[in-house]
Motif scaffolding. Structure first.
Motif, PDB file in Angstrom:
ATOM      1  N   PRO A  12      17.626 -55.434 -15.066  1.00  0.00           N
ATOM      2  CA  PRO A  12      18.300 -54.866 -16.169  1.00  0.00           C
ATOM      3  C   PRO A  12      18.512 -53.322 -15.894  1.00  0.00           C
ATOM      4  O   PRO A  12      18.955 -52.529 -16.584  1.00  0.00           O
ATOM      5  CB  PRO A  12      17.255 -55.065 -17.094  1.00  0.00           C
ATOM      6  CG  PRO A  12      15.931 -55.229 -16.597  1.00  0.00           C
ATOM      7  CD  PRO A  12      16.458 -56.115 -15.060  1.00  0.00           C
ATOM      8  N   GLU A  13      17.922 -52.966 -14.842  1.00  0.00           N
ATOM      9  CA  GLU A  13      17.851 -51.327 -14.704  1.00  0.00           C
ATOM     10  C   GLU A  13      19.122 -50.865 -13.768  1.00  0.00           C
ATOM     11  O   GLU A  13      19.053 -49.558 -13.465  1.00  0.00           O
ATOM     12  CB  GLU A  13      16.698 -50.821 -13.748  1.00  0.00           C
ATOM     13  CG  GLU A  13      15.193 -51.412 -14.675  1.00  0.00           C
ATOM     14  CD  GLU A  13      14.736 -52.593 -13.864  1.00  0.00           C
ATOM     15  OE1 GLU A  13      15.532 -53.558 -13.678  1.00  0.00           O
ATOM     16  OE2 GLU A  13      13.544 -52.746 -14.249  1.00  0.00           O
ATOM     17  N   VAL A  14      19.989 -52.062 -13.145  1.00  0.00           N
ATOM     18  CA  VAL A  14      21.094 -51.345 -12.431  1.00  0.00           C
ATOM     19  C   VAL A  14      22.262 -51.940 -13.262  1.00  0.00           C
ATOM     20  O   VAL A  14      22.363 -53.011 -13.548  1.00  0.00           O
ATOM     21  CB  VAL A  14      21.010 -52.153 -10.952  1.00  0.00           C
ATOM     22  CG1 VAL A  14      19.613 -51.638 -10.263  1.00  0.00           C
ATOM     23  CG2 VAL A  14      20.718 -53.585 -11.006  1.00  0.00           C
ATOM     24  N   ASP A  15      23.362 -51.050 -12.894  1.00  0.00           N
ATOM     25  CA  ASP A  15      24.765 -51.402 -13.278  1.00  0.00           C
ATOM     26  C   ASP A  15      25.145 -52.295 -12.218  1.00  0.00           C
ATOM     27  O   ASP A  15      24.857 -52.524 -11.258  1.00  0.00           O
ATOM     28  CB  ASP A  15      25.621 -50.024 -13.395  1.00  0.00           C
ATOM     29  CG  ASP A  15      25.219 -48.997 -14.251  1.00  0.00           C
ATOM     30  OD1 ASP A  15      24.723 -49.705 -15.429  1.00  0.00           O
ATOM     31  OD2 ASP A  15      25.179 -48.128 -14.150  1.00  0.00           O
ATOM     32  N   ASN A  16      26.485 -52.977 -12.623  1.00  0.00           N
ATOM     33  CA  ASN A  16      26.703 -54.109 -11.931  1.00  0.00           C
ATOM     34  C   ASN A  16      28.307 -54.479 -11.910  1.00  0.00           C
ATOM     35  O   ASN A  16      28.687 -54.479 -13.223  1.00  0.00           O
ATOM     36  CB  ASN A  16      26.020 -55.670 -12.548  1.00  0.00           C
ATOM     37  CG  ASN A  16      25.966 -56.797 -11.429  1.00  0.00           C
ATOM     38  OD1 ASN A  16      25.634 -57.723 -12.079  1.00  0.00           O
ATOM     39  ND2 ASN A  16      26.528 -56.909 -10.282  1.00  0.00           N
ATOM     40  N   VAL A  17      28.708 -54.788 -10.883  1.00  0.00           N
ATOM     41  CA  VAL A  17      30.350 -54.892 -10.743  1.00  0.00           C
ATOM     42  C   VAL A  17      30.377 -56.000  -9.877  1.00  0.00           C
ATOM     43  O   VAL A  17      30.181 -56.091  -8.866  1.00  0.00           O
ATOM     44  CB  VAL A  17      30.835 -53.604 -10.083  1.00  0.00           C
ATOM     45  CG1 VAL A  17      32.455 -53.924 -10.253  1.00  0.00           C
ATOM     46  CG2 VAL A  17      30.577 -52.299 -10.843  1.00  0.00           C
ATOM     47  N   TYR A  18      31.163 -57.196 -10.286  1.00  0.00           N
ATOM     48  CA  TYR A  18      31.342 -58.166  -9.592  1.00  0.00           C
ATOM     49  C   TYR A  18      32.698 -59.041  -9.914  1.00  0.00           C
ATOM     50  O   TYR A  18      33.031 -58.895 -11.056  1.00  0.00           O
ATOM     51  CB  TYR A  18      30.132 -59.187  -9.720  1.00  0.00           C
ATOM     52  CG  TYR A  18      29.817 -59.923 -10.941  1.00  0.00           C
ATOM     53  CD1 TYR A  18      30.361 -61.159 -11.430  1.00  0.00           C
ATOM     54  CD2 TYR A  18      28.980 -58.986 -11.868  1.00  0.00           C
ATOM     55  CE1 TYR A  18      30.103 -61.632 -12.650  1.00  0.00           C
ATOM     56  CE2 TYR A  18      28.908 -59.447 -13.188  1.00  0.00           C
ATOM     57  CZ  TYR A  18      29.210 -60.841 -13.585  1.00  0.00           C
ATOM     58  OH  TYR A  18      28.835 -61.335 -14.911  1.00  0.00           O
ATOM     59  N   PRO A  19      33.198 -59.691  -8.909  1.00  0.00           N
ATOM     60  CA  PRO A  19      34.157 -60.691  -9.199  1.00  0.00           C
ATOM     61  C   PRO A  19      34.219 -61.755  -9.925  1.00  0.00           C
ATOM     62  O   PRO A  19      33.165 -62.510  -9.598  1.00  0.00           O
ATOM     63  CB  PRO A  19      34.976 -60.822  -7.873  1.00  0.00           C
ATOM     64  CG  PRO A  19      33.707 -61.113  -7.011  1.00  0.00           C
ATOM     65  CD  PRO A  19      32.595 -60.113  -7.583  1.00  0.00           C
ATOM     66  N   ASP A  20      34.999 -62.235 -10.893  1.00  0.00           N
ATOM     67  CA  ASP A  20      34.947 -63.652 -11.377  1.00  0.00           C
ATOM     68  C   ASP A  20      35.627 -64.579 -10.380  1.00  0.00           C
ATOM     69  O   ASP A  20      36.788 -65.069 -10.668  1.00  0.00           O
ATOM     70  CB  ASP A  20      35.662 -63.825 -12.709  1.00  0.00           C
ATOM     71  CG  ASP A  20      35.167 -64.790 -13.648  1.00  0.00           C
ATOM     72  OD1 ASP A  20      34.936 -65.812 -12.927  1.00  0.00           O
ATOM     73  OD2 ASP A  20      35.680 -64.811 -14.921  1.00  0.00           O
ATOM     74  N   ASP A  21      34.908 -64.949  -9.489  1.00  0.00           N
ATOM     75  CA  ASP A  21      35.566 -65.941  -8.455  1.00  0.00           C
ATOM     76  C   ASP A  21      36.102 -67.117  -9.057  1.00  0.00           C
ATOM     77  O   ASP A  21      36.980 -67.728  -8.365  1.00  0.00           O
ATOM     78  CB  ASP A  21      34.351 -66.038  -7.260  1.00  0.00           C
ATOM     79  CG  ASP A  21      34.308 -65.015  -6.524  1.00  0.00           C
ATOM     80  OD1 ASP A  21      35.087 -63.895  -6.599  1.00  0.00           O
ATOM     81  OD2 ASP A  21      33.400 -64.953  -5.341  1.00  0.00           O
ATOM     82  N   ALA A  22      35.236 -67.687  -9.999  1.00  0.00           N
ATOM     83  CA  ALA A  22      35.614 -69.092 -10.443  1.00  0.00           C
ATOM     84  C   ALA A  22      37.147 -68.940 -11.121  1.00  0.00           C
ATOM     85  O   ALA A  22      37.655 -70.178 -11.018  1.00  0.00           O
ATOM     86  CB  ALA A  22      34.708 -69.432 -11.637  1.00  0.00           C
ATOM     87  N   VAL A  23      37.507 -67.979 -11.654  1.00  0.00           N
ATOM     88  CA  VAL A  23      38.889 -67.799 -12.245  1.00  0.00           C
ATOM     89  C   VAL A  23      39.852 -67.961 -10.954  1.00  0.00           C
ATOM     90  O   VAL A  23      40.910 -68.660 -11.195  1.00  0.00           O
ATOM     91  CB  VAL A  23      39.045 -66.389 -12.819  1.00  0.00           C
ATOM     92  CG1 VAL A  23      40.521 -66.130 -13.188  1.00  0.00           C
ATOM     93  CG2 VAL A  23      38.128 -66.634 -14.470  1.00  0.00           C
ATOM     94  N   GLY A  24      39.697 -67.304  -9.995  1.00  0.00           N
ATOM     95  CA  GLY A  24      40.512 -67.238  -8.624  1.00  0.00           C
ATOM     96  C   GLY A  24      40.731 -68.679  -8.081  1.00  0.00           C
ATOM     97  O   GLY A  24      41.530 -69.090  -7.933  1.00  0.00           O
ATOM     98  N   ILE A  25      39.426 -69.298  -7.949  1.00  0.00           N
ATOM     99  CA  ILE A  25      39.413 -70.664  -7.474  1.00  0.00           C
ATOM    100  C   ILE A  25      40.340 -71.857  -8.339  1.00  0.00           C
ATOM    101  O   ILE A  25      40.793 -72.370  -7.785  1.00  0.00           O
ATOM    102  CB  ILE A  25      37.893 -71.269  -7.030  1.00  0.00           C
ATOM    103  CG1 ILE A  25      37.407 -70.539  -6.094  1.00  0.00           C
ATOM    104  CG2 ILE A  25      38.076 -72.750  -6.980  1.00  0.00           C
ATOM    105  CD1 ILE A  25      37.970 -70.587  -4.903  1.00  0.00           C
ATOM    106  N   THR A  26      40.030 -71.594  -9.652  1.00  0.00           N
ATOM    107  CA  THR A  26      40.489 -72.359 -10.676  1.00  0.00           C
ATOM    108  C   THR A  26      42.020 -72.042 -10.547  1.00  0.00           C
ATOM    109  O   THR A  26      43.000 -73.138 -10.595  1.00  0.00           O
ATOM    110  CB  THR A  26      40.081 -72.147 -12.013  1.00  0.00           C
ATOM    111  OG1 THR A  26      38.525 -72.368 -12.140  1.00  0.00           O
ATOM    112  CG2 THR A  26      40.820 -72.976 -12.844  1.00  0.00           C
ATOM    113  N   GLU A  27      42.553 -70.733 -10.440  1.00  0.00           N
ATOM    114  CA  GLU A  27      44.122 -70.542 -10.289  1.00  0.00           C
ATOM    115  C   GLU A  27      44.602 -71.198  -8.908  1.00  0.00           C
ATOM    116  O   GLU A  27      45.712 -71.683  -9.141  1.00  0.00           O
ATOM    117  CB  GLU A  27      44.330 -69.126 -10.243  1.00  0.00           C
ATOM    118  CG  GLU A  27      45.739 -68.687 -10.432  1.00  0.00           C
ATOM    119  CD  GLU A  27      45.900 -67.351 -10.758  1.00  0.00           C
ATOM    120  OE1 GLU A  27      46.980 -66.856 -10.733  1.00  0.00           O
ATOM    121  OE2 GLU A  27      44.997 -66.533 -10.852  1.00  0.00           O
ATOM    122  N   MET A  28      43.804 -71.256  -8.140  1.00  0.00           N
ATOM    123  CA  MET A  28      44.469 -71.761  -6.841  1.00  0.00           C
ATOM    124  C   MET A  28      44.540 -73.272  -6.710  1.00  0.00           C
ATOM    125  O   MET A  28      45.454 -73.789  -6.316  1.00  0.00           O
ATOM    126  CB  MET A  28      43.332 -71.507  -5.693  1.00  0.00           C
ATOM    127  CG  MET A  28      43.744 -71.999  -4.185  1.00  0.00           C
ATOM    128  SD  MET A  28      45.257 -71.383  -3.564  1.00  0.00           S
ATOM    129  CE  MET A  28      44.644 -69.767  -2.901  1.00  0.00           C
TER     130      MET A  28
END
Length: 335
Positions: free
Chosen positions: A150-166
């Motif tokens: 909870p003490e750190v900010d977080n930036v990450y990709p929604d890989d599941a969306v990309g795989i589903t689109e593929m």
């Protein structure tokens, strides 16, 4: 040697006023600051960054930490991340780039030496190191995967969306049987992508050929070796498409196809993940999912400096970025 005293004399201000002109967000009037900076430019004066650090309680260094560097699973996209971070740095700041696996003495090499850290983490094994940064009161942003702290900010990709689109794209192209060559089992993203693949295949009525499902490393060598194993199967058992966990894996897989006189995409289609520069110039050009690495780096470093400068909102900041499908020539369109 030109000193701050010479600059103060040239600008007609006190030494303390001249010094404050080189400090961001100081209370000096804009016209006075401009006068001091002009005097410094005319005299060829450059402020001593160590002295500025003592005044501002800063080190003017940002720590950039990857799960691993200089190993077989290191992807070629790391250089893109570092280039992006460098382009976003304020003047006078520098980067210190290390693999977490290379950090031997935290107190000597990191504590009290950096103003903040951006961690490109691929595994929960990095959590112990991230906790050390937190305990040392170092402003920290974690990217690439979802972070629990909870003490750190977080930036990450929604890989599941990309795989589903593929998967949807492959289904619409007429494919029904899928294989995969994934990354390391100890990393977070391969599991996220595999779970999304299984779910999307079920949704679109597609089969994942178990004997053509492989787990390896994010490297060309791994892609080539594991594709060799798939091609060793009877041709009638081959899936129509191999989904690769990275473009590096996909490039290795295509190399293996060339060596076996297997045509991509006529005989078998191959897709990647990342959209590294090689993906668009290779033959065939690679259909892939654009991993928003540059965007994550930009957002991450922006969040970090907001924290360093006490300009960030209270509470953990979470940014999720959606990957994009990039269609090229490595997929056979059956319909």
């Amino acid at each position: 040697m030109i000193t701050i005293n010479d600059v103060a004399r040239q600008a007609g201000v006190s030494r303390s006023t001249a010094s404050r002109a080189f400090v961001d967000n100081s209370s000096i009037k804009p016209e006075t600051k401009a006068k001091v900076l002009k005097a410094a430019s005319d005299l060829g004066y450059s402020p001593n960054i160590n002295a500025r650090g003592l005044v501002q309680h800063k080190h003017f260094m940002i720590g950039v930490f990857f799960t691993r560097l200089h190993e077989t699973d290191t992807s070629t996209y790391f250089s893109n991340i570092i280039t992006t971070l460098n382009s976003q740095l304020p003047n006078d700041y520098v980067l210190s780039v290390q693999g977490i696996n290379q950090v031997k003495n935290f107190d000597q090499t990191i504590r009290n030496r950096i103003d903040g850290a951006i961690v490109f983490s691929q595994t929960k094994e990095d959590d112990a190191f991230i906790q050390k940064l937190i305990d040392a009161h170092i402003k920290t942003v974690v990217t690439l995967r979802k972070a629990d702290q909870p003490e750190v900010d977080n930036v990450y990709p929604d890989d599941a969306v990309g795989i589903t689109e593929m998967v949807k794209y492959l289904h619409d192209a007429g494919h029904r049987k899928l294989g995969f060559i994934n990354g390391p089992t100890g990393y977070a993203s391969p599991h996220v992508r595999y779970e999304a693949l299984v779910k999307a295949a079920q949704e679109y009525g597609m089969e994942i050929v178990k004997s053509a499902g492989k787990w390896g490393h994010f490297s060309l060598a791994s892609g080539e070796k594991l594709m060799d194993e798939i091609l060793a199967m009877p041709r009638k058992q081959w899936p129509g498409v191999i989904l690769c966990g990275s473009d590096d894996i996909a490039i290795g897989a295509i190399k293996a196809c060339h060596q076996h006189d297997v045509h991509v995409p006529k005989d078998i289609s191959i897709v990647g993940f990342d959209d590294i520069p090689y993906a668009r110039v290779m033959t065939p050009s690679l259909t892939t999912i654009e991993n928003p690495l540059a965007m994550m780096a930009k957002r991450g470093i922006s969040l970090l400096f907001d924290r360093i400068n006490d300009a960030a909102p209270s509470g953990k900041q979470i940014l999720t970025i959606t990957p994009q499908l990039v269609t090229r020539s490595s997929v056979l369109i059956k319909k």
